[in-house]
Design a protein around this motif. Structure first.
Motif, PDB file in Angstrom:
ATOM      1  N   LEU A  21      15.095 -48.687  -9.161  1.00 42.42           N
ATOM      2  CA  LEU A  21      14.561 -48.546 -10.518  1.00 42.42           C
ATOM      3  C   LEU A  21      13.502 -47.442 -10.566  1.00 42.42           C
ATOM      4  N   GLU A  22      12.697 -47.349  -9.518  1.00 42.06           N
ATOM      5  CA  GLU A  22      11.692 -46.284  -9.439  1.00 42.06           C
ATOM      6  C   GLU A  22      12.356 -44.915  -9.327  1.00 42.06           C
ATOM      7  N   LYS A  23      13.428 -44.830  -8.564  1.00 41.32           N
ATOM      8  CA  LYS A  23      14.168 -43.571  -8.440  1.00 41.32           C
ATOM      9  C   LYS A  23      14.721 -43.134  -9.793  1.00 41.32           C
ATOM     10  N   VAL A  24      15.296 -44.084 -10.523  1.00 42.39           N
ATOM     11  CA  VAL A  24      15.849 -43.788 -11.846  1.00 42.39           C
ATOM     12  C   VAL A  24      14.736 -43.309 -12.774  1.00 42.39           C
ATOM     13  N   GLU A  25      13.611 -43.988 -12.732  1.00 49.18           N
ATOM     14  CA  GLU A  25      12.479 -43.619 -13.585  1.00 49.18           C
ATOM     15  C   GLU A  25      11.984 -42.209 -13.259  1.00 49.18           C
ATOM     16  N   ARG A  26      11.854 -41.903 -11.958  1.00 48.47           N
ATOM     17  CA  ARG A  26      11.409 -40.562 -11.552  1.00 48.47           C
ATOM     18  C   ARG A  26      12.392 -39.488 -12.010  1.00 48.47           C
ATOM     19  N   GLU A  27      13.663 -39.770 -11.847  1.00 51.77           N
ATOM     20  CA  GLU A  27      14.686 -38.784 -12.229  1.00 51.77           C
ATOM     21  C   GLU A  27      14.704 -38.592 -13.746  1.00 51.77           C
TER      22      GLU A  27
END
Length: 62
Positions: A21-27
């Protein structure tokens, strides 16, 4: 598998879900996000959630 292993498995899936979820948010916060990468991570999150539910059901059976 014992209860300890199921609990460990559950914790691992929860951790993986949060990380993805953090990766998606960063992207998504990028000017030009990579939609294919986001879609891939979202599919993985769905898989992790399914496995999490299975592990929780197995734990309840014991």
């Amino acid at each position: 598998m014992g209860n300890k292993k199921y609990r460990k498995q559950i914790q691992s899936f929860k951790k993986l879900i949060v990380e993805h979820l953090e990766k998606v948010e960063r992207e998504n916060s990028k000017i030009v996000p990579n939609r294919k990468l986001i879609k891939y991570w979202e599919k993985e999150i769905d898989k992790f959630k399914q496995e999490l539910l299975k592990s929780e059901k197995r734990l309840k059976r014991r």
